[in-house]
Write a protein that holds these residues in place. Structure first.
Motif, PDB file in Angstrom:
ATOM      1  N   GLU A  40       0.817  -1.217   0.000  1.00  0.00           N
ATOM      2  CA  GLU A  40       0.000   0.000   0.000  1.00  0.00           C
ATOM      3  C   GLU A  40       0.851   1.268   0.000  1.00  0.00           C
ATOM      4  OE1 GLU A  40      -2.255  -0.950   3.491  1.00  0.00           O
ATOM      5  OE2 GLU A  40      -1.023   0.281   4.811  1.00  0.00           O
ATOM      6  N   ASP A  41       2.114   1.149   0.346  1.00  0.00           N
ATOM      7  CA  ASP A  41       2.994   2.316   0.354  1.00  0.00           C
ATOM      8  C   ASP A  41       3.627   2.577  -1.017  1.00  0.00           C
ATOM      9  OD1 ASP A  41       2.473   2.736   3.021  1.00  0.00           O
ATOM     10  OD2 ASP A  41       4.192   1.563   3.691  1.00  0.00           O
ATOM     11  N   ARG A  55      -2.021   3.896  -0.284  1.00  0.00           N
ATOM     12  CA  ARG A  55      -2.627   4.062   1.044  1.00  0.00           C
ATOM     13  C   ARG A  55      -3.134   5.494   1.246  1.00  0.00           C
ATOM     14  NH1 ARG A  55      -1.376   2.169   6.775  1.00  0.00           N
ATOM     15  NH2 ARG A  55      -1.327   4.009   8.086  1.00  0.00           N
ATOM     16  N   TYR A  93      -6.218   6.154  -0.831  1.00  0.00           N
ATOM     17  CA  TYR A  93      -7.357   5.413  -0.272  1.00  0.00           C
ATOM     18  C   TYR A  93      -7.937   6.167   0.928  1.00  0.00           C
ATOM     19  CZ  TYR A  93      -9.776   1.333   1.859  1.00  0.00           C
ATOM     20  OH  TYR A  93     -10.707   0.478   2.415  1.00  0.00           O
ATOM     21  N   LEU A  94      -7.070   6.547   1.851  1.00  0.00           N
ATOM     22  CA  LEU A  94      -7.539   7.205   3.072  1.00  0.00           C
ATOM     23  C   LEU A  94      -8.063   8.604   2.778  1.00  0.00           C
ATOM     24  CD1 LEU A  94      -4.780   5.937   5.509  1.00  0.00           C
ATOM     25  CD2 LEU A  94      -7.191   5.250   5.446  1.00  0.00           C
ATOM     26  N   ARG A 106       1.395  16.512   8.522  1.00  0.00           N
ATOM     27  CA  ARG A 106       2.069  15.219   8.414  1.00  0.00           C
ATOM     28  C   ARG A 106       1.030  14.093   8.376  1.00  0.00           C
ATOM     29  NH1 ARG A 106       2.773  11.814  12.162  1.00  0.00           N
ATOM     30  NH2 ARG A 106       4.784  11.143  11.391  1.00  0.00           N
ATOM     31  N   GLY A 107       1.481  12.888   8.132  1.00  0.00           N
ATOM     32  CA  GLY A 107       0.601  11.731   8.208  1.00  0.00           C
ATOM     33  C   GLY A 107       0.136  11.219   6.854  1.00  0.00           C
ATOM     34  N   ASN A 108      -0.951  10.457   6.906  1.00  0.00           N
ATOM     35  CA  ASN A 108      -1.378   9.697   5.732  1.00  0.00           C
ATOM     36  C   ASN A 108      -1.827  10.560   4.556  1.00  0.00           C
ATOM     37  OD1 ASN A 108      -0.995   7.134   7.023  1.00  0.00           O
ATOM     38  ND2 ASN A 108      -2.816   7.577   8.231  1.00  0.00           N
ATOM     39  N   VAL A 135      -0.213  13.181   3.466  1.00  0.00           N
ATOM     40  CA  VAL A 135       0.951  13.928   3.002  1.00  0.00           C
ATOM     41  C   VAL A 135       1.755  13.041   2.044  1.00  0.00           C
ATOM     42  CG1 VAL A 135       3.176  14.858   3.767  1.00  0.00           C
ATOM     43  CG2 VAL A 135       1.076  15.479   4.974  1.00  0.00           C
ATOM     44  N   MET A 136       2.272  13.650   0.994  1.00  0.00           N
ATOM     45  CA  MET A 136       3.040  12.931  -0.041  1.00  0.00           C
ATOM     46  C   MET A 136       4.166  12.092   0.550  1.00  0.00           C
ATOM     47  SD  MET A 136       5.742  15.718  -1.542  1.00  0.00           S
ATOM     48  CE  MET A 136       6.826  16.663  -0.439  1.00  0.00           C
ATOM     49  N   LYS A 137       4.613  11.104  -0.246  1.00  0.00           N
ATOM     50  CA  LYS A 137       5.782  10.322   0.138  1.00  0.00           C
ATOM     51  C   LYS A 137       7.050  11.155   0.013  1.00  0.00           C
ATOM     52  CE  LYS A 137       6.256   6.164  -1.521  1.00  0.00           C
ATOM     53  NZ  LYS A 137       6.321   5.059  -2.515  1.00  0.00           N
ATOM     54  N   PHE A 163      10.421  18.243   4.531  1.00  0.00           N
ATOM     55  CA  PHE A 163      10.052  17.489   5.733  1.00  0.00           C
ATOM     56  C   PHE A 163      10.909  17.861   6.949  1.00  0.00           C
ATOM     57  CE2 PHE A 163       8.208  13.887   2.955  1.00  0.00           C
ATOM     58  CZ  PHE A 163       6.919  14.337   3.152  1.00  0.00           C
ATOM     59  N   GLY A 208      10.350  16.726  10.612  1.00  0.00           N
ATOM     60  CA  GLY A 208       9.365  15.645  10.612  1.00  0.00           C
ATOM     61  C   GLY A 208       7.972  16.053  10.179  1.00  0.00           C
ATOM     62  N   MET A 237      10.189   7.541  12.503  1.00  0.00           N
ATOM     63  CA  MET A 237       8.781   7.727  12.109  1.00  0.00           C
ATOM     64  C   MET A 237       8.714   8.584  10.849  1.00  0.00           C
ATOM     65  SD  MET A 237       5.818   8.412  14.903  1.00  0.00           S
ATOM     66  CE  MET A 237       6.110  10.175  14.969  1.00  0.00           C
ATOM     67  N   THR A 238       8.221   7.979   9.761  1.00  0.00           N
ATOM     68  CA  THR A 238       8.122   8.734   8.529  1.00  0.00           C
ATOM     69  C   THR A 238       7.029   9.806   8.650  1.00  0.00           C
ATOM     70  OG1 THR A 238       7.387   8.586   6.254  1.00  0.00           O
ATOM     71  CG2 THR A 238       6.714   6.814   7.673  1.00  0.00           C
ATOM     72  N   PRO A 239       7.285  10.982   8.100  1.00  0.00           N
ATOM     73  CA  PRO A 239       6.278  12.054   8.222  1.00  0.00           C
ATOM     74  C   PRO A 239       5.031  11.809   7.376  1.00  0.00           C
ATOM     75  CG  PRO A 239       8.203  12.804   6.971  1.00  0.00           C
ATOM     76  CD  PRO A 239       8.523  11.430   7.473  1.00  0.00           C
ATOM     77  N   TRP A 240       5.059  10.816   6.502  1.00  0.00           N
ATOM     78  CA  TRP A 240       3.901  10.622   5.615  1.00  0.00           C
ATOM     79  C   TRP A 240       3.070   9.402   5.961  1.00  0.00           C
ATOM     80  CZ3 TRP A 240       4.476   6.205   2.563  1.00  0.00           C
ATOM     81  CH2 TRP A 240       5.784   5.726   2.384  1.00  0.00           C
ATOM     82  N   LYS A 241       3.244   8.886   7.154  1.00  0.00           N
ATOM     83  CA  LYS A 241       2.390   7.791   7.596  1.00  0.00           C
ATOM     84  C   LYS A 241       2.007   7.994   9.042  1.00  0.00           C
ATOM     85  CE  LYS A 241       2.625   3.261   6.563  1.00  0.00           C
ATOM     86  NZ  LYS A 241       3.236   1.947   6.199  1.00  0.00           N
ATOM     87  N   THR A 242       0.734   7.857   9.335  1.00  0.00           N
ATOM     88  CA  THR A 242       0.271   7.815  10.708  1.00  0.00           C
ATOM     89  C   THR A 242      -0.366   6.452  10.898  1.00  0.00           C
ATOM     90  OG1 THR A 242      -0.330  10.138  10.509  1.00  0.00           O
ATOM     91  CG2 THR A 242      -1.131   8.970  12.446  1.00  0.00           C
TER      92      THR A 242
END
Lengths: 548, 548
Positions: A179-180, A203, A206-207, A394-396, A398-400, A413, A416, B1-6
């Motif tokens: 999914e990543d 991912r 999707y989210l 940050r989080g799901n 936000v771009m890779k 980034f 972080g 912790m990657t900034p693009w995943k929670t």
């Protein structure tokens, strides 16, 4: 493969809806329509055709088309083939397209026949593109199009590409192993410097789709009109979200008032997205009329003025104001409506709605920060509605990262969190309000002036249709704001009227030095005002602008 | 912790809503109500108190309470403290509670004062429980309660537990390090054998919540009534889903008609969930009346009869029929409504709605399979609406496994899919229809007879309120179905009427041998008919039932 985990991918939305709603209308363009089963079949045909054309897992496939069905289908067909989608802005100059194709190492480029003639000059120079596919819009087959095959290029028509589909008998799987993995690369508009390739994961898309479903309110009865460019932030993931909900998507080639109103009435459109320029186009159309059903307009970049909001509400529109960047899959925050706002007067309510708001349901809390001296620690500004800081996320959602640009990725980034480059204040209720792009702020006598704040104050004037504010040279203050104003149809208004109007609404030092009336403002294809051009003209002959 | 995943966790739903809707009503019980900010504060107070009581990351904390606010708060407080929640069915016998606490190695047990006296006998035997917390329901403080402290137990009141909160100054984080970590362990009702501990992950609960939001249609204006036990499948994740949407949740201690109708009217309830017994309770209440707003009833286990559906629709209810098991976070499939069903007559439409349907939006496609001889390959039965097979599921809406039972887990996941033990047919449109629990099927003259099919045929009779069918001994056929029927209030009806009614509706060999009228059917606390008891009585004195 554990039986209790499925890798998240928006591919699953179409495969499910094609099973659950096989005969339900999924896609409409002109007199043509596709059921969900047909949309799935179309994606599978193209995935086979791409593989037959030599596309292998991880290859990049670029699409440069307006909002026609082929562009929507690409959102499924390309990842289904195992490839990475690179949507290309149709308004880019040929040299920019060349840069993107080379940078993303695109193997195959699909281009609308209308846009092809301009590209023929750069086509032979493309470093990695092996195949160029010309897609003709059947609704515009009468337009002058080019089919030239410059030497050194392999050019086929879409029909020819699709003929190859039957030659590929590999299995297509509506699922992903990881999914990543990268789903698409969306290039930024790049007002300064080269465009950067923003990588979206399966991912994340999707989210983010669920946030779109929740905040725009998509459901099985949704009829969504494509006024937002599909190439922009992968259409904010809406092509995936509406399919998840089981709604119907209506394509249109050009965002013009008469066409929009015709489609709204004909298909009972319930939702559309777009920049403020889309809203203006809709409201200024001669065909504009009160709706017989509710229509949700999800709009980004800047909120409608209080007068516009009032008029739209009365006509049956419901505005959802969102904010984000290409780097955040489109919207990251939403101006979440609060029940008690209904009790406010129009101006106060519009002021609440004008704010960019709070993180969406699948997003993390948005922050407004200043960065300490070593650049790593991010310190939240006080939630006092006046201290400016940078918006970070940050989080799901936000771009890779930026494709093939670890340096820019690391910089974006820092600490972080993703640095938006947008300046905002945090209100006591946790809603952010943008004050400016960092580079657009006006520094006057050492004070930072938010051009957005000045623009909003001016746009509150009922006779103002559109406005842009930039910093212009001032012998004494260094800079002073100047306003470029578009007057509403039939209204007559002077600079003095505007300045008088601002007197009680804006601190004196923020008032524009002067007001220039213009027939229209220069805008990007995604509706952002091109302040750069306005500034250039004003600064010509002056020393370089001093940045705070 | 990657900034693009929670890491996904339903904890984020409450932390977001507490920021976005701090003053909005989140929870109501009697005359008390909690805003979102207060609900968050309550969860934080309890998380601190649990830590102060010695709860460490990964420890199991059991809650045995009816649908009171404390039970809802536990869904956030326990994972916030880093612990794993074990909801306990309030109708279990003391010995069953002891088994669950020992098997889950529970450290701390919270129990309603009304249920405590029955537990005092087993309390001293509990192997791992260090602290028992007695929670008194303030709305029922007048009820006879026990506060005995049996020797060898450490018993405190909830108030005493909460007093410890201030002693814990550790940081609480509304996030998790690993979305695959166990969030809760829900024990199955275990009609045969010991109950099994079903492990839910943070990721599964998060994603399942979005299916609940989409299919039940939760939004900011949702007023949800807790007629579904919170201990059952973690309340189908609804306590998380409604908080994500920003709606309000209304608690009630007992599912009785007068209370339900009072709350529906008082709070403008828009949604409630429950087993068929809840629907029956609502519709049979003297207070039943036409609603002045639409109310979505999401119901599992068995669909309402055609007559009931028609009556409910006319009163303003909208039925969403779902199917799942404890092992699938509650619902896995939904009887997704299709527009064209509106054109069908009542019986035909009810037959469509009676089916269990298709996988929800975050679930994978549901399958109906037979297993080949080596037990590993699963072969889909034809989608012919008649070939029976076992329902199997997989993916994000399926449990991690059975707690401390790798053998049962491996068996349940044979072939990489979760085996439901339910028999169904697949319709040509991809909707599954349950025919029976594998163990409930009646084998008559070598033919498999689905008791559900016979029950549905009988329940279509307008004078039938409730029905259960089991296999009973038959000298000639081995088994024949027998029906236990509850007649609707005021109706008069004979066995012959029922059999006559079935003549044109059911193949002859499926007809019951006889019909027994009973005042009420024995049901589990979650509304499932206890066929075991009905069967026992009929088979006493006979040789063991022969299973096909």
């Amino acid at each position: 493969m554990t039986p209790w985990k499925t890798e998240l991918t928006p591919l699953s939305f179409l495969s499910r809806s094609a099973e659950v709603f096989p005969e339900k209308e999924a896609l409409v363009y002109g007199d043509r329509s596709w059921t969900y089963a047909q949309l799935l079949a179309a994606a599978e045909e193209r995935a086979h055709a791409l593989r037959a054309a030599g596309i292998r897992p991880g290859d990049r496939v670029a699409y440069m088309l307006p909002n026609v069905p082929e562009m929507l289908i690409s959102m499924y067909a390309v990842p289904l083939a195992g490839a990475v989608l690179v949507p290309v802005n149709t308004r880019l100059a040929p040299e920019e397209v060349r840069y993107i194709c080379d940078h993303a190492q695109v193997s195959l480029l699909v281009v609308d026949t209308v846009h092809w003639p301009a590209l023929t000059a750069v086509a032979p120079e493309l470093e990695t593109v092996r195949t160029i596919v010309l897609a003709e819009d059947p609704l515009h087959a009468d337009q002058p199009v080019g089919r030239a095959h410059p030497a050194g290029t392999h050019v086929v028509t879409l029909e020819e590409l699709l003929e190859g589909a039957s030659a590929d008998d590999s299995a297509l799987v509506w699922a992903v192993d990881d999914e990543d993995a990268t789903l698409s690369i969306n290039y930024t508009s790049g007002t300064t410097g080269r465009p950067k390739g923003v990588e979206y994961s399966h991912r994340g898309a999707y989210l983010n789709s669920f946030s779109e479903i929740v905040h725009s309110g998509f459901g099985t009865d949704t009829a969504y009109l494509w006024t937002l460019p599909m190439f922009h932030c992968s259409g904010w993931c809406t092509g995936w979200a509406v399919a998840a909900a089981g709604g119907v998507q209506v394509c249109l080639r050009e965002v013009r008032g008469p066409v929009i109103w015709d489609l709204i009435d004909r298909h009972g459109i319930t939702h559309l997205n777009g920049a403020p320029t889309v809203v203006t186009t809709i409201m200024n159309a001669q065909e504009a009329h009160t709706l017989d059903h509710s229509l949700v307009v999800t709009t980004a970049a800047a909120p409608p003025s209080p007068a516009m909001l009032k008029r739209m509400n009365a006509m049956g529109f419901r505005i959802v104001h969102v904010y984000g960047l290409t780097e955040t899959y489109g919207p990251y925050t939403v101006g979440q409506w609060q029940e008690e706002w209904a009790q406010l007067d129009d101006d106060a309510r519009a002021a609440k709605q004008a704010r960019q708001g709070v993180g969406m349901v699948t997003a993390e809390r948005v922050r407004v920060v200043r960065t300490d001296t070593d650049g790593e620690e991010l310190i939240d500004v006080p939630a006092d509605a006046s201290t400016m800081g940078e918006v970070v996320m940050r989080g799901n959602n936000v771009m890779k990262g930026y494709h093939r640009d670890p340096e820019a990725t690391a910089k974006a980034f820092a600490g972080g969190w993703f640095h938006s480059g947008d300046l905002a204040v945090m209100h006591p209720d946790g809603y952010i309000e943008l004050r400016d792009r960092a580079k657009d702020v006006v520094v006057s006598g050492g004070e930072n002036i938010s051009t957005i704040e000045v623009e909003q104050a001016i746009s509150a004037h009922p006779d103002v249709l559109d406005v842009a504010v930039v910093g212009v040279p001032d012998a004494h203050w260094g800079e002073r704001p100047k306003a470029f104003v578009v007057v509403a149809d039939g209204a007559e208004i002077t600079s003095e009227d505007i300045l008088e109007f601002l007197r009680e609404r804006l601190a004196r030092y923020k008032n524009p030095r002067d007001v220039e009336f213009v027939p229209v403002l220069p805008k990007t294809s995604t509706g952002k005002i091109q302040k750069h051009g306005l500034r250039e003209k004003e600064w010509s002959g002056h020393a370089a602008r001093i940045q705070g």
